[in-house]
Design an enzyme around this catalytic site. Structure first.
Site, PDB file in Angstrom:
ATOM      1  CD  GLU A   1     -67.839  -5.672  36.280  1.00 50.96           C
ATOM      2  OE1 GLU A   1     -66.732  -5.974  36.725  1.00 50.96           O
ATOM      3  OE2 GLU A   1     -68.902  -6.083  36.758  1.00 50.96           O
TER       4      GLU A   1
ATOM      5  CE  LYS B   1     -49.124 -17.639  33.474  1.00 51.88           C
ATOM      6  NZ  LYS B   1     -48.342 -17.341  32.291  1.00 51.88           N
TER       7      LYS B   1
ATOM      8  CG  ASP C   1     -48.283 -13.757  33.229  1.00 49.30           C
ATOM      9  OD1 ASP C   1     -49.237 -13.588  32.443  1.00 49.30           O
ATOM     10  OD2 ASP C   1     -47.481 -14.701  33.114  1.00 49.30           O
TER      11      ASP C   1
ATOM     12  CG  HIS D   1     -73.851  -4.178  37.680  1.00 46.84           C
ATOM     13  ND1 HIS D   1     -73.679  -4.283  39.035  1.00 46.84           N
ATOM     14  CD2 HIS D   1     -72.675  -4.575  37.118  1.00 46.84           C
ATOM     15  CE1 HIS D   1     -72.450  -4.744  39.285  1.00 46.84           C
ATOM     16  NE2 HIS D   1     -71.834  -4.931  38.151  1.00 46.84           N
TER      17      HIS D   1
END
Lengths: 395, 395, 395, 395
Positions: free
Chosen positions: A84, A219, A293, A383
């Site tokens: 990004e 999760k 993870d 951006h």
């Protein structure tokens, strides 16, 4: 099944090539880039099955950011794996502001991991008796945990009864490991011991059980994790003088604080968990770079952000309540990941708290910079300039 | 600043090496693995600043899974970038079950991206008048959007007033791009047009504004995104006969459905957003492999999962309400990422819906397998065996 | 059943006495206070079954509070039914502050009520086709609504598909009635019409349905109601000069705003819906006094509260997004209730918006007063003095 | 102020009349019904200020319902104060089903009340030191509590640090009182003791504090209250044979359970706190009848509801995690309220647990009946018939 992925259970370069060729044939694509992988298939047991190649994610450097924390001290540069545009520029701008302000103060508040099996009983009364029995047998539970793990330490046993069902959060400290696996193993050991021990006790024994009834929020994003903590709970704070806000962030303490207050209303209206702005960009960038993870970005991205004007200064604060991280185990021993972790000074035993504080510090730097950008109109321009390269309308 | 990261603004291999060496010296570490990167620094404008190296994440193959969806049809193998042992094995087991059941049906329900600026007015009445004015000038807004983007299409303008503040969700369809950047640009254009047009209108003009007041929930988990949709909203479903549940998943429809119902209670008790089990593992694995914005794993990992016994069958259903994905732009044009996207048949224009359905199908496969594992005790054993390799107590 | 409550289906004083005597005998208690009820049993059809007596709740007067709102203007005194000492004193103190500040500005933003039936279809594709069919038949839906209600107006049909299930929020404007009953009747009429019309259409027809799948959040607290609105959405705001904060509230704008910001963090940490302080005290007090459905205090008590320092002033704002209220129907025609509603100038047609604004204005007054009390230490003292009477340790 | 409410601070019938006449003149209304109040103004100190009249709410009898609970045993009739037609009929129908099934089993799981002051410190480190100091001084805290209350017992001290702020949940058991006032007094005593004790300790003392930072969720709906418990946590369960479901509820176990599962999905999609259907109707009806704090209906209305088919039976379960109730103090000593509480067998000391179980049992009865009505189409018909009386389109 002839259609099956070849090389099952084999952790070799040969098996990898076999799978890749099979995939090429199956999809009719060249997949030219995937030939080269610097990973050693033999070292991936425990990390991935059916290894077929890899994906290379670019890493940029953000910072430096001065830390005056508990485990993190001194000037730190953060490797962020991202695609990004503008992210690293914005984080670095925030880091300049916090550094000019004298540094960011950080502190790990707790570290814990949990599993929460669900038990069904014959009736409400049996579930109540079982809860009391479990409480009375805490030393036995500790002993069962020791049978399967040297690192896991059972610190809490929280029962939640709903009718004849009982969800029990077994909470562990797991040192420098994220600890999901050792927590699973320890809880499973407890469950089997409980079931065996109570097999003949009709007034106590569970009629049915499952290893996790989702109260662990493994999760998942939940308020329970934000409250009870899941993984590492870490906070960061910085007092930024007005002249730094003006010179580096092109705004004022009042404007940035007003922006934060406006975001807080938006959060509440939206039914958000926490009150983040974009701290998760830092979480994701550091997680990927250091072999965490990556799926845990989901639960770890939650944060509570606040800003306040105090005299002529802006005080900015962040809490990351559920950072699921480790500096041993998982993907942290892969070569690139290990190197980036080493560059952060967080590799191996003892590194976990420092890593958490670094995440929190950079997350605060980014959110301060982004808030300033949102209120001053720099956000869209940045951006536009950095996120779209030469190509217009790119995404 | 002498301590600054060198090579600022330069997208070259030379600059990369300069930064890496600077980091080595600074941290006193060898960082040997980081020398080799197959990425071309010159191609990374728009993706990353201060590029210094990369991180190679292993990719394993899950599946095959038979799709009978809208955009996804036929047998699909999913490349999952992960370091969590047992994940691919479990997803593949679920895929075997769904495939044996005749395939998973998938459908994209909507695709949209939003920005939600916040405006402050002199008082409540001015905010009300502005809202009416905005509604009356919708064609002008559409025109402003066309000035900055060929792909973004404004589909909704939702005002939320709180006192004298007005948060407005500008909702766009953005074709195959995730669309955050074009949405930002289009909304910013609207904001500037509004501000310019109303500059002299004291009864209408905003006294203050910021580009986003968090009602867009960009990079956050919120109920608003689960309701209104953010990114792609996609659902998947499969009717699995009892014999398949038994032979492949080693359980029964009743046991798996009971497990799901138990999880639902845990979710509610925990204050979870949605009712996921571990769908985010698939989201993360596919996002990293295909160059999605990895930070979006946070918001994209939300799902609603349900299971039901119908006659002798188990019907399993999943909804992913806010999958922020694209098949053009962002990291999707990096070499490995583009190859994995190509292997999925999702590269470029038109690929986004297929990609979303593949995520949903595999997410359902994994959650079916995991639920069965949790109720039958296979879960701990699998993670013991596949997640910890030869080393005991690894994480 | 001989044990059954006597007088079933009879709305007479005789039946009431019969039930009361039956209850006395059954419980062996005198229940002396319950003899006298001023309510006419014959007028209670539609309000209560098995009428056996009443409960008299004391009503105190809060205010006066000056309104400069849209539907509420001038000085208003609010009758609050309550048994919580200190509540009316605190609300009145807040009212003094807001009145001295020039009055509270209020505005109803929308009024709507919804039912959300859930439909199950043969598969995902049928649900999608049904959704399109429903959209195409909007005029028919409007017609069905007109068949059962003169007041309900269908303003929105929002489909939410999850697998083969479709939840549809039918949203109505219901004028001065709370509207749950007319909404139920209209939606039920639509459901029956849909079922009849599609009976032979296998590619379209629902396989199963239920009248509400909880997406309406009727009698529940949800973010959906906070976002979409349920009942009346109303906001209030007041700019309070520093001298008023000091003289009336014994605090300063900065201290009160700091208190509010601290509460906002607590809210986020707690996973609260909205960011209320104790606005629900006003909601409950006015609901009971005026014959609203008291169970709706649950969903109507949600609010978003914010405070800001602007120059030397404190600006306080509140939003009540889901005030389920009516000034016709339900308990509003009972004698005391009707009188209190009349005293507020809200009885009958046209009164609903004024009533909503009065709730919002007093809610803001109370929350401003309470915040000031919490930061200055007056809170505990007031509850000690007014909430416990002569008896120590009363509750 | 000449416009002020007259009779300030006077608890007499004379003052009440004075206020009522003042209100009549002010509003130009007769308010004829309000003349008669059976309440003794002199007994209302501690309950209401500016007493001006009362409101009489009709009470109907629901049940009987057979209890086989812990504190609630035998057949119970519930007085519900309500103006919602069909409610008592539906609750009674559910009660018939549960009674025919052998009764509802109920159990209080815990009782606790909390206050959560927020402290600000000079910096993160000071907040950490304070937390440790507080933990080390727990016996002193217990002693301070004893100084102000004989009934409150401090059972937990939970610190939540966010930057330099510390929110501390002080959790108390408060016997048969709801306990907000004694909890406030005890916490305030602790706060003053802490402040005094640490006045000279710069390395420990709070720089600022407020009595509650909203983490107590007093008068608010939050996940924290659903998890940690606030008030009484109570559960109820009933196994209902198929023939009872069919004969009494006109449905089948499978259909009712499917309805419940469908509601659960709607809940998750809506972002609901808990998974209630309409348990709050019982909460409100019993709260008003028995003199509970009616504003607490907001937080007390949260519940988790689940249903499951087991063999030929339907098992229905409910949890009410945060029932803020008392059987001493507050409005429980008013004449009607005391009588209704007496009729329930819950008046005075020891009654609180029984009262909680009665709420839970009837809530389950109502939700079972309503779920059956929603899936079978009886719901709309019952509300048409019982909720609208002779007047069409009434609300």
């Amino acid at each position: 099944m002839t259609d099956g992925i070849p090389g099952r259970g084999q952790y070799t370069e040969e098996a990898r090539k076999l799978r890749l060729d099979w995939l090429r044939e199956r999809t009719g694509t060249a997949l030219a880039s995937l030939d080269g992988s610097r990973l050693d298939a033999r070292a991936l047991t425990g990390n991935v099955e059916n290894f077929a190649g890899s994906v290379e994610v670019p890493v940029g450097l953000a910072g430096p950011l001065l830390f005056t924390g508990d485990a993190a001290r001194g000037s730190v540069v953060a490797p962020l794996a991202t695609t990004e545009g503008a992210l690293i520029a914005s984080a670095s701008r925030g880091a300049r502001a916090l550094t000019a302000a004298g540094g960011v103060t950080t502190k790990v508040l707790s570290q814990r991991m949990s599993r929460a099996p669900a038990f069904e009983f014959a009736d409400i009364a049996t579930a109540v008796r079982f809860t009391e029995w479990l409480r009375a047998h805490r030393p036995d539970l500790d002993e069962q945990v020791r049978l399967v793990s040297r690192h896991a330490r059972l610190v809490d046993v929280d029962p939640y009864q709903i009718g004849r069902y009982l969800h029990v959060r077994f909470v562990f400290e797991t040192a420098d490991a994220a600890g999901q696996n050792m927590t699973t193993a320890a809880t499973w050991q407890i469950c089997r011991w409980v079931t065996d021990t109570l097999a003949g006790e009709d007034r106590l024994r569970p009629a049915w059980m499952m290893l996790d009834g989702n109260l662990s929020s493994d999760k998942k994003v939940s308020v329970a994790s934000m409250l009870a903590g899941r993984g590492t709970r870490v906070t960061a704070e910085c007092r930024i003088p007005a002249d730094v806000v003006e010179s580096v962030l092109k705004s004022t303490p009042a404007a940035v604080a007003k922006g934060n207050a406006t975001l807080a209303i938006g959060n509440q209206q939206a039914g958000m968990v926490g009150s983040a702005l974009n701290a998760v960009n830092i979480v994701a960038g550091l997680f990927v770079a250091t072999g965490q993870d990556i799926a845990c970005v989901h639960e770890s991205g939650v944060s509570i952000l606040s800003m306040e004007v105090d005299g002529a200064d802006l005080i900015a604060t962040i809490l990351l309540p559920s950072l699921v991280i480790g500096t041993v185990g998982g993907g942290t021993s892969l070569p690139d990941q290990r190197d980036w972790l080493t560059a952060l000074g967080c590799a191996g035993t003892g590194g976990s708290a420092r890593f958490a504080e670094i995440v929190a510090g950079f997350a605060l730097a980014l959110d301060v910079s982004t808030t300033a950008a949102l209120v001053s109109g720099q956000f869209a321009d940045a951006h536009q300039r950095l996120g779209r390269a030469q190509r217009a309308d790119r995404r």
